[in-house]
Design an enzyme around this catalytic site. Structure first.
Site, PDB file in Angstrom:
ATOM      1  N   GLY A   1      41.875   4.032  50.782  1.00 42.63           N
ATOM      2  CA  GLY A   1      42.819   2.951  51.031  1.00 42.63           C
ATOM      3  C   GLY A   1      44.246   3.375  50.769  1.00 42.63           C
ATOM      4  O   GLY A   1      44.622   4.546  50.928  1.00 42.63           O
ATOM      5  N   SER A   2      45.075   2.427  50.307  1.00 43.25           N
ATOM      6  CA  SER A   2      46.533   2.573  50.304  1.00 43.25           C
ATOM      7  C   SER A   2      47.103   3.596  49.341  1.00 43.25           C
ATOM      8  O   SER A   2      48.312   3.857  49.362  1.00 43.25           O
ATOM      9  CB  SER A   2      47.179   1.212  49.998  1.00 43.25           C
ATOM     10  N   VAL A   3      46.293   4.218  48.487  1.00 42.06           N
ATOM     11  CA  VAL A   3      46.846   5.224  47.580  1.00 42.06           C
ATOM     12  C   VAL A   3      47.502   6.370  48.341  1.00 42.06           C
ATOM     13  O   VAL A   3      48.396   7.045  47.824  1.00 42.06           O
ATOM     14  CB  VAL A   3      45.771   5.800  46.623  1.00 42.06           C
ATOM     15  N   VAL A   4      47.116   6.593  49.600  1.00 45.89           N
ATOM     16  CA  VAL A   4      47.637   7.730  50.354  1.00 45.89           C
ATOM     17  C   VAL A   4      49.027   7.454  50.932  1.00 45.89           C
ATOM     18  O   VAL A   4      49.659   8.356  51.490  1.00 45.89           O
ATOM     19  CB  VAL A   4      46.683   8.116  51.508  1.00 45.89           C
ATOM     20  N   LYS A   5      49.511   6.244  50.818  1.00 45.34           N
ATOM     21  CA  LYS A   5      50.759   5.883  51.501  1.00 45.34           C
ATOM     22  C   LYS A   5      51.969   6.677  51.010  1.00 45.34           C
ATOM     23  O   LYS A   5      52.943   6.857  51.747  1.00 45.34           O
ATOM     24  CB  LYS A   5      51.007   4.380  51.373  1.00 45.34           C
TER      25      LYS A   5
END
Length: 681
Positions: free
Chosen positions: A386-390
């Site tokens: 999920g969004s941790v890669v943003k």
């Protein structure tokens, strides 16, 4: 006259007989004399020409090297606590002589069996039969029961005897089974190699009785053995790995390789993880004893040429107390997860060295609810994070130039592709067009912003409601930037079995997934990769190789850690080509996730953590056996201004109602770290 003639003939016959007998005897005597002379001549020739050689052959001695195992090196934590030690046991050993006959082994085994009791659980039918037939008297008795046995060769006769035993119900006594097990262990030993007859559980009585009768049992000795010991709990096994026992011997899939390296078949060897990874360090060097034997295979002299060297010790970057607490916190979090949760995993790392301070994980079977320790799930379980890669998405866009530190504002609104809409969590219906810059996009976790960056990088002119005729190169562009931070590639951690993660399909058919990739809802990564990625952000752009080994140490006189023989220094895998201004856009956004003023910031519940942390939370929409679930994740570092520690975690397949499980766990991990590992700055 007639009488005179008869008498004359008789006289002639007598004379004729008398004259022939001496000649025959003389001829025979002459032949014997000649042969005797030849024999004497040959003996003289051998005595003169080869006498010294034959005398030397009789007195000849062979020199053979006998080897014995040494204790394995130990494993210590970062503070010097023993994680893995060696527990010493009294043992009964056997050293096989040169050309020892099976009948001699039989006699020794039956003698030793009077004083030592061993487990017979592994005794096979063939081993029992071989023992039984090693008694010459027994073998002869069995052969006499087999018809026409004399017409077979010795090997065939033995096979016939075996078949006879197999076909008849032999009632072996417990004593015979005990002796047969000892016999099997002795027979399996190599010439002049030492094997354990009983390596643990030897009683004082057994030691005393064997010691009294050693002279009648050639090769038998009273010695010591060791087994691995875990004084700080065996949960560390999931990182350290295991060692094969003398009973199991070398792993079947590596036998030839290890034999070529000088191992014996019954040697102990590291089978997994650190024990396997650092086998050459931990194994030590066997002792060497030169053994002289006569032509009759009798040992006449034993000289120790090399006393052997205990294996070197490993000192890890892991803190034992914190590791135990981390594993407990992870397990507690999983026990409270319920639903379809399949596990919880966490990595705590020093972002400036790559040293792993704690690594914990548990697997859970949703069907039974059973939880098992699996710290290595952090390197081999691929999870859609999920969004941790943003943070990596924004970094890539800055490096590609589609946004700049001073020009990064875009409008958050649902992305409409042919009527299919994808939106940010806080603006699902598109009720408002919200202007956000790069840092704010990280703070509020804008999916729309990340998708727009992906389209810009692919030079695609987006039109709301239109088709997504974007090049599949978008996958390569995004993954290229992700890889620089460690997402989607092996981290290089010094633990075997690391996964590269999982990549989704990249063909035109799946081009819509390129947008999902931008906000972390397509490719799958390991928690170790997430930890490396956040460490790269925290330390200013250096992707460091994670490691659990700090140094290789010798052994002190009291058996503890000795001098440092080699140390692990930080290994830079690559440097992120970002300016200070570009990095500040990302780090400001990560700080605002926790401490920002926007109503929609996603990590506000962690603002109480002291010292302050910077983080990126993640929520991925996932499925487990057709049921909708969510995966909660977190990538963070602290303190925000001078990072000393990174915490990364993931909790896959939680109930869709789960909200802050990841942040609750992070708060507990940071609290434990600052109280157990490092004093707060």
């Amino acid at each position: 006259m007639l009488n005179n003639l008869l008498n004359k003939n008789k006289t002639n016959q007598k004379n004729s007989s008398g004259s022939q007998i001496p000649f025959r005897l003389n001829f025979l005597f002459i032949i014997v004399a000649v042969l005797f002379a030849v024999l004497i001549g040959q003996l003289a020739y051998l005595q003169v020409m080869y006498g010294a050689k034959f005398k030397a052959e009789v007195n000849r001695t062979d020199s053979t090297v006998e080897t014995k195992n040494v204790q394995r090196g130990m494993v210590f934590d970062s503070t010097g606590r023993v994680l893995v030690g060696n527990k010493v046991h009294q043992a009964i050993t056997y050293t096989k002589g040169v050309n020892t006959l099976s009948s001699e082994i039989y006699n020794t085994a039956t003698a030793l069996g009077k004083y030592v009791t061993v487990s017979t659980k592994t005794l096979t039918k063939r081993q029992m039969a071989d023992f039984y037939l090693s008694n010459p008297t027994t073998l002869k008795r069995i052969e006499q029961k087999i018809p026409n046995i004399s017409q077979y060769s010795s090997d065939s006769r033995y096979d016939k005897a075996l078949k006879y035993l197999y076909s008849h119900d032999m009632n072996y006594t417990d004593q015979q089974k005990n002796d047969a097990t000892i016999f099997a262990k002795m027979s399996a030993a190599y010439q002049l190699s030492t094997t354990y007859i009983k390596e643990t559980g030897v009683s004082d009585k057994e030691i005393a009785e064997v010691g009294e009768h050693l002279t009648s049992m050639p090769g038998v000795k009273v010695g010591t053995s060791w087994t691995r010991d875990y004084p700080n709990g065996d949960s560390i096994k999931s990182i350290i790995g295991t060692v094969s026992s003398q009973k199991s011997g070398l792993p079947s899939d590596r036998v030839n390789e290890l034999l070529a390296q000088g191992y014996s078949r019954n040697d102990s060897v590291g089978q997994s993880y650190l024990e396997k990874q650092y086998e050459s360090v931990l194994r030590g060097t066997k002792s060497q004893t030169e053994v002289e034997t006569t032509g009759n295979n009798e040992i006449t002299k034993e000289v120790t040429k090399y006393a052997g060297k205990k294996g070197d010790n490993l000192q890890l970057t892991i803190n034992a107390s914190f590791q135990k607490k981390l594993q407990s916190l992870v397990r507690d979090a999983e026990e409270g997860a319920g639903g379809y949760s399949t596990g919880t995993y966490a990595v705590v790392m020093n972002p400036n060295t790559g040293g792993i301070i704690g690594i914990a994980g548990v697997d859970r079977n949703p069907s039974t609810g059973k939880i098992t320790n699996n710290a290595l799930g952090t390197i081999n379980s691929s999870i859609v994070m999920g969004s941790v890669v943003k943070g990596a998405t924004v970094s890539g866009a800055l490096m590609s130039g589609v946004i700049t530190p001073t020009n990064s504002t875009l409008t958050d609104s649902p992305i409409n592709i042919g009527g299919v809409k994808k939106a940010s969590w806080f603006n699902k219906n598109g009720g408002a067009n919200i202007a956000v810059d790069a840092s704010t996009a990280l703070e509020v976790s804008s999916n729309s912003y990340m998708m727009q960056l992906a389209m810009k990088e692919a030079k695609f002119n987006y039109v709301s409601g239109g088709a997504l005729n974007m090049s599949t190169k978008s996958f390569d562009i995004q993954r290229g930037y992700f890889n620089q931070f460690g997402l989607g590639v092996k981290t290089g951690v010094d633990l075997p079995g690391e996964s590269t993660g999982l990549q989704g399909a990249s063909t035109k058919k799946y081009i819509g997934s390129a947008l999902d990739l931008s906000f972390g809802n397509y490719d799958a990564y390991t928690v170790m990769q997430v930890a490396q990625y956040m460490s790269t952000v925290a330390n200013g752009g250096y992707r460091l190789k994670p490691h659990v080994l700090a140094s290789i140490r010798g052994t002190s006189k009291n058996g503890g850690l000795g001098s440092v023989e080699s140390s692990v220094t930080p290994t830079v895998l690559n440097k992120i080509d970002m300016t200070a201004a570009q990095r500040k856009v990302v780090t400001d956004g990560l700080y605002d996730v926790v401490h920002g003023t926007n109503t929609y910031k996603t990590g506000g519940s962690m603002s109480s953590i002291s010292p302050s942390i910077s983080a990126k939370t993640g929520t991925a929409e996932t499925f487990y056996k057709g049921t909708s679930t969510v995966t909660l994740s977190l990538a963070s570092y602290a303190p925000s201004k001078n990072p000393q520690v990174v915490v990364a975690l993931a909790m896959p397949n939680l109930s869709t109602s789960a909200e802050s499980n990841n942040m609750d766990l992070a708060k507990k991990i940071y609290s434990a770290y600052w109280s157990m590992v490092q004093a707060k700055p």
